[in-house]
Write an enzyme that holds these catalytic residues in place. Structure first.
Site, PDB file in Angstrom:
ATOM      1  N   HIS A   1       0.879  -1.178   0.000  1.00 36.86           N
ATOM      2  CA  HIS A   1       0.000   0.000   0.000  1.00 36.86           C
ATOM      3  C   HIS A   1       0.917   1.228   0.000  1.00 36.86           C
ATOM      4  CE1 HIS A   1      -2.769   2.986   1.742  1.00 36.86           C
ATOM      5  NE2 HIS A   1      -3.761   2.178   1.424  1.00 36.86           N
TER       6      HIS A   1
ATOM      7  N   ASP B   1       2.978  -4.800   7.981  1.00 34.50           N
ATOM      8  CA  ASP B   1       1.759  -4.004   7.841  1.00 34.50           C
ATOM      9  C   ASP B   1       0.567  -4.958   7.946  1.00 34.50           C
ATOM     10  OD1 ASP B   1      -0.469  -2.681   6.963  1.00 34.50           O
ATOM     11  OD2 ASP B   1       0.422  -1.905   5.119  1.00 34.50           O
TER      12      ASP B   1
ATOM     13  N   GLN C   1      -4.701  -5.181   6.928  1.00 31.26           N
ATOM     14  CA  GLN C   1      -5.786  -6.018   6.405  1.00 31.26           C
ATOM     15  C   GLN C   1      -5.928  -7.343   7.146  1.00 31.26           C
ATOM     16  OE1 GLN C   1      -8.064  -5.149   4.286  1.00 31.26           O
ATOM     17  NE2 GLN C   1      -7.167  -3.250   3.563  1.00 31.26           N
TER      18      GLN C   1
ATOM     19  N   LYS D   1     -10.124  -0.509  10.571  1.00 34.37           N
ATOM     20  CA  LYS D   1     -10.249  -1.723   9.756  1.00 34.37           C
ATOM     21  C   LYS D   1     -10.500  -2.959  10.620  1.00 34.37           C
ATOM     22  CE  LYS D   1      -7.166  -0.032   6.139  1.00 34.37           C
ATOM     23  NZ  LYS D   1      -7.935   0.345   4.965  1.00 34.37           N
TER      24      LYS D   1
ATOM     25  N   CYS E   1      -4.626   2.572  -3.771  1.00 34.50           N
ATOM     26  CA  CYS E   1      -3.357   3.008  -3.159  1.00 34.50           C
ATOM     27  C   CYS E   1      -2.254   1.989  -3.396  1.00 34.50           C
ATOM     28  CB  CYS E   1      -3.516   3.288  -1.664  1.00 34.50           C
ATOM     29  SG  CYS E   1      -4.563   4.683  -1.329  1.00 34.50           S
TER      30      CYS E   1
HETATM   31  N1  PLP Z   1      -1.741  -0.704   4.522  1.00 34.16           N
HETATM   32  C1  PLP Z   1      -2.742  -1.434   3.996  1.00 34.16           C
HETATM   33  C2  PLP Z   1      -2.485  -2.830   3.562  1.00 34.16           C
HETATM   34  C3  PLP Z   1      -4.005  -0.867   3.850  1.00 34.16           C
HETATM   35  O1  PLP Z   1      -4.991  -1.582   3.322  1.00 34.16           O
HETATM   36  C4  PLP Z   1      -4.213   0.461   4.281  1.00 34.16           C
HETATM   37  C5  PLP Z   1      -5.517   1.121   4.075  1.00 34.16           C
HETATM   38  O2  PLP Z   1      -6.221   0.859   3.139  1.00 34.16           O
HETATM   39  C6  PLP Z   1      -3.146   1.165   4.842  1.00 34.16           C
HETATM   40  C7  PLP Z   1      -1.917   0.552   4.943  1.00 34.16           C
HETATM   41  C8  PLP Z   1      -3.297   2.561   5.338  1.00 34.16           C
HETATM   42  O3  PLP Z   1      -4.160   2.570   6.444  1.00 34.16           O
HETATM   43  P1  PLP Z   1      -4.659   3.958   7.091  1.00 34.16           P
HETATM   44  O4  PLP Z   1      -5.210   4.757   5.955  1.00 34.16           O
HETATM   45  O5  PLP Z   1      -5.703   3.526   8.064  1.00 34.16           O
HETATM   46  O6  PLP Z   1      -3.491   4.607   7.713  1.00 34.16           O
END
Ligand code: PLP
Length: 409
Positions: free
Chosen positions: A123, A200, A203, A226, A364
């Site tokens: 992401h 990370d 998800q 999430k 993203c």
């Molecule tokens: N990493 C992953 C895999 C994500 O799906 C997301 C959000 O869609 C993020 C990072 C970023 O999360 P946040 O916008 O809550 O900081």
């Protein structure tokens, strides 16, 4: 066995019809999950009964607010099986957690010519902070490549790791492909080369067992919104030895031990990283969300998501001209698809008119779209409140898109 119809009733937002009058079918849980009533009630109750600032007041309400906030830290500790609760830092989300590690930890270790490794399916939140850091320190960003089916090519990783590698950051579950990455194997390889790893878990935290001690990750990040919790609160887990070494990145109240005009000394971890008044109501909501997850049980959640994934994959693949991107053998309930005859944005707009919320775009993860040579996909992402009937409605509505663009079924 999970009872999705029963579970759906826990989510007030899903009880309302779509403006078209059709039932609302929410298939965008990878972007954010909906919130069960008890999370909403807990936050409401906090403001009604306990609101005060934390760590300061000697008064009754101040103590209650502090208890609410600190007991969430303990809740998160057990949720991810951290060794101690001070290894848990509250941030505003995954993005802020990654930035904190990049600038507080990795920046100190980076010399010109050094390398940071990420994967091809990150992401942007776990890509851009590392890219910016590399630019600032004349370091190199290296990328674990991806195969056509959406799995990482780990055969390359061994050669990529070398004495110049200072950090590896990798996504547990890809938000655009659904791939579940073998993070434990990656961590083992990185540690063999003395490289710390950030995972990370944005998800995965809601549905998959996270045991940071067993995983042996150095850092793990996720967002409250999430995991059925509120927006504006997130988590950074770090091994204590790294958090002790790490510099604070934001400065102000709450994070100090003593201040003069000449000098400031900082509080111990975790307070050292939590400058300013934190998101106390968000912490209350996050604790309620974790309780909600624990009551349902992750094993049943996973079983349900795998059932939905399999059923949705079969239904969607039976539609002529539909392609799914991301076919890894280990996959979560996220399906990115494209139709030969319609742009993803048109598809999502038409599905919305049928009451179905899917996301269209690059999610993203622009490099993933570049890898497949496509501008965007439509993405249906499922959660515990979705049912096989939701998928039937989705498949029928996608057939309708076909009717609109192609004219025949
Ligand atoms: N990493 C992953 C895999 C994500 O799906 C997301 C959000 O869609 C993020 C990072 C970023 O999360 P946040 O916008 O809550 O900081």
């Amino acid at each position: 066995m999970l009872a999705p119809y029963q579970i759906k009733k826990d989510f007030p937002i899903l009880q309302q019809p779509h403006p078209s009058g059709k039932p609302l079918i929410y298939l965008d849980s990878a972007a954010t999950t909906q919130k069960p009533q008890e999370v909403i009630d807990t936050m409401h109750h906090y403001y009604e009964k306990s609101n005060a600032n934390v760590h300061r007041g000697i008064h009754h309400l101040g103590n209650r607010a502090t208890l609410t906030y600190e007991s969430t830290r303990a809740k998160v500790q057990t949720f991810i099986n951290a060794h101690v609760s001070r290894d848990i830092i509250f941030t505003k989300g995954t993005t802020e957690s990654v930035n904190l590690v990049a600038y507080g930890f990795a920046a100190k270790r980076l010399q010109p010519g050094d390398e940071i490794i990420i994967s091809a399916m990150e992401h942007h939140s776990n890509l851009i902070p590392w890219q910016m850091l590399c630019k600032r320190h004349q370091a190199h960003l290296r990328v674990i490549p991806m195969q056509e089916d959406g799995q990482l090519d780990l055969s390359q990783l061994k050669q990529m790791l070398n004495p110049k590698t200072k950090m590896l950051a990798v996504v547990h579950i890809s938000n655009s492909l659904g791939t579940i990455n073998p993070v434990e194997e990656i961590i083992e390889m990185a540690h063999a080369a003395d490289v710390p790893v950030l995972v990370d878990a944005a998800q995965s935290a809601a549905y998959y067992d996270i045991d940071v001690q067993q995983m042996d990750c150095d850092f793990l990040v996720f967002s409250g919104h999430k995991v059925f919790g509120p927006t504006g609160i997130g988590v950074l887990y770090g091994k204590e030895k790294w958090l002790e070494e790490m510099d604070p990145w934001q400065f102000g109240g709450e994070m100090i031990r003593s201040v003069t005009f000449e000098e400031t000394t900082f509080a111990e971890i975790p307070q050292k990283f939590e400058a300013g008044t934190p998101n106390i109501a968000g912490a209350a909501g996050l604790a309620a969300a974790i309780r909600y997850i624990e009551n349902i049980g992750k094993a049943d959640m996973q079983q349900h998501l795998q059932d939905l994934l399999q059923y949705a994959t079969e239904q969607l693949l039976s539609i002529n001209g539909l392609h799914i991107y991301g076919n890894a053998p280990k996959k979560s309930a996220i399906i990115s698809f494209m139709l030969d005859f319609a742009h993803a944005h048109d598809t999502a707009t038409i599905l919305d008119s049928s009451g179905i919320a899917v996301r269209a775009g690059h999610h993203c993860t622009q490099p993933v779209m570049d890898f497949y040579g496509i501008p965007a996909t439509a993405r249906a992402s499922f959660s515990i409140y979705n049912t096989r009937e939701d998928i039937d409605v989705l498949a029928e509505a996608v057939e309708n898109v076909r009717m609109i663009f192609v004219g025949t079924l």
